[in-house]
Motif scaffolding. Sequence first.
Motif, PDB file in Angstrom:
ATOM      1  N   HIS A 125       0.801  -1.222   0.000  1.00  8.94           N
ATOM      2  CA  HIS A 125       0.000   0.000   0.000  1.00  8.94           C
ATOM      3  C   HIS A 125       0.836   1.275   0.000  1.00  8.94           C
ATOM      4  O   HIS A 125       0.317   2.334  -0.343  1.00  8.94           O
ATOM      5  N   ASN A 126       2.077   1.188   0.440  1.00  7.20           N
ATOM      6  CA  ASN A 126       2.934   2.373   0.383  1.00  7.20           C
ATOM      7  C   ASN A 126       4.374   1.942   0.155  1.00  7.20           C
ATOM      8  O   ASN A 126       4.722   0.767   0.302  1.00  7.20           O
ATOM      9  N   ASP A 163       6.478 -13.100  -6.262  1.00  8.00           N
ATOM     10  CA  ASP A 163       6.210 -13.321  -7.682  1.00  8.00           C
ATOM     11  C   ASP A 163       5.722 -12.041  -8.355  1.00  8.00           C
ATOM     12  O   ASP A 163       6.128 -11.714  -9.468  1.00  8.00           O
ATOM     13  N   THR A 164       4.820 -11.334  -7.683  1.00  9.79           N
ATOM     14  CA  THR A 164       4.343 -10.039  -8.177  1.00  9.79           C
ATOM     15  C   THR A 164       4.127  -9.121  -6.991  1.00  9.79           C
ATOM     16  O   THR A 164       3.626  -9.548  -5.954  1.00  9.79           O
ATOM     17  N   VAL A 165       4.527  -7.859  -7.140  1.00  8.95           N
ATOM     18  CA  VAL A 165       4.223  -6.822  -6.153  1.00  8.95           C
ATOM     19  C   VAL A 165       3.216  -5.880  -6.796  1.00  8.95           C
ATOM     20  O   VAL A 165       3.504  -5.252  -7.822  1.00  8.95           O
ATOM     21  N   ALA A 166       2.033  -5.824  -6.211  1.00 10.77           N
ATOM     22  CA  ALA A 166       0.982  -4.939  -6.711  1.00 10.77           C
ATOM     23  C   ALA A 166       0.988  -3.647  -5.914  1.00 10.77           C
ATOM     24  O   ALA A 166       1.026  -3.676  -4.678  1.00 10.77           O
ATOM     25  N   VAL A 167       0.983  -2.516  -6.589  1.00 10.60           N
ATOM     26  CA  VAL A 167       0.919  -1.209  -5.939  1.00 10.60           C
ATOM     27  C   VAL A 167      -0.267  -0.446  -6.506  1.00 10.60           C
ATOM     28  O   VAL A 167      -0.771  -0.757  -7.595  1.00 10.60           O
ATOM     29  N   THR A 168      -0.723   0.557  -5.760  1.00  5.97           N
ATOM     30  CA  THR A 168      -1.989   1.210  -6.098  1.00  5.97           C
ATOM     31  C   THR A 168      -1.826   2.492  -6.906  1.00  5.97           C
ATOM     32  O   THR A 168      -2.831   3.096  -7.280  1.00  5.97           O
ATOM     33  N   LEU A 187       0.538  -2.343 -11.480  1.00  3.35           N
ATOM     34  CA  LEU A 187      -0.440  -1.390 -10.965  1.00  3.35           C
ATOM     35  C   LEU A 187      -1.802  -2.063 -10.870  1.00  3.35           C
ATOM     36  O   LEU A 187      -2.351  -2.544 -11.873  1.00  3.35           O
ATOM     37  N   ILE A 188      -2.342  -2.127  -9.653  1.00  2.00           N
ATOM     38  CA  ILE A 188      -3.724  -2.536  -9.426  1.00  2.00           C
ATOM     39  C   ILE A 188      -4.338  -1.460  -8.543  1.00  2.00           C
ATOM     40  O   ILE A 188      -3.910  -1.269  -7.408  1.00  2.00           O
TER      41      ILE A 188
END
Length: 406
Positions: A125-126, A163-168, A187-188
């Motif tokens: 989230h940050n 495997d994947t880092v999702a950021v907002t 980006l999600i």
Amino acid sequence: MKLAIVTAYPPSKVTLNEYAYHLVKQFIKNQNVTELILLTDRTEGTKDLEFTEAGCKITVKECWSFNSYNNIFSVTKAINKTQPDSVLFNLQFMKFGDKKIAAALGLMLPLVCKLKKIPNIVLLHNILEEVDLGSAGFTSNKLMQKIYGFIGTSLTKLILQADTVAVTMQKYVDILEAKYGATSVKLIPHGTFEIPEEPDYSLPDGPLQIMTFGKFGTYKKVEGMIEAVEMVRQSTGLDLEVVIAGTDNPNVPGYLAQVEEDYKHVPQVRFTGYVEEEDVPVIFNESAVVVFPYTSTTGSSGVLHQAGSYGKAVVMPDLGDLALLVQDEGYKGEFFEPTSVESLAKAIEAIVIDEAYRLELAKTNYKAATAHPMSQIAEMYMETFQDIIDEKYVVNANNNPQKVIL
């Protein structure tokens, strides 16, 4: 898919528990999820699983505690016992504790999953590169900020082993790719918790409610907001009520009690305390304006998405991630200088004296909020898990995923 989520969860007071609740609410309805495994923090009350729509099986394992050094072992044990097909981590840097070692050990869990060949995504989230450590309550000491920066860089490298880092936010993608050479960042969007039917934008009789919502005391301070509303009362003669909805930031216990004592001479200032999930719509619907009295930001704002979903005009500081959200996702608000009470007063006044302008902001924000419902966000995570499996795993004769050495 048996999907596990490592997260804080209501009635927990640990950060991001509300986000987990709304994400879970959508995952249980996803036809590709056969079982949802919640690997949560330990709480005194029972977990909030009272959903109106039936869905897949839910298994709850309370397996970690804030600031425990044992979390890496207890969560790993729970993963071994429940045998999920994939794991989603709902994280920020202080998710597992505000003590450095406890926090760091917890953040090693995505690497553990990777070593165990379990497809995993970290929802981050940050990022520390975008956090003002002084304003956010970490430290104001320049030497300690450098130390925190070093630690943060090291922890980020660790998290990027997922495997994947999702950021907002797109800005986070750009920073992680440029600074760390990351190739597995996606980006999600944050998404909007609840999207009610479009409101009629009317307000209840009585004083206009100027509301703020969150955990206060570090970079979210309410003294300036109270003083700004006093100034607007004097300049306009309007009947205004200040509504401070929420609790202390865990780093600043007693903050709101002290503010309440210091401003007891100011009329019509209401402190709601912790707002239960079922009371959130009431707090927002009754408000004329939602204010963000922030001196810095630490990530995409869930409160802004909530305000938009209820069709509310907002007043925001012209800084950091909030300004980027307006640009990227189509929200609209009245901006103010974050250190100026006078600027905040002018921003509030611009809305409360102009009903047409309030309605314009409210309708624009509702439209922005409806663009990314949580159902869409949950589907994006499911698609990402499938991409991970397709790209990094193959299915053997027994339909068990095995790691491919690329």
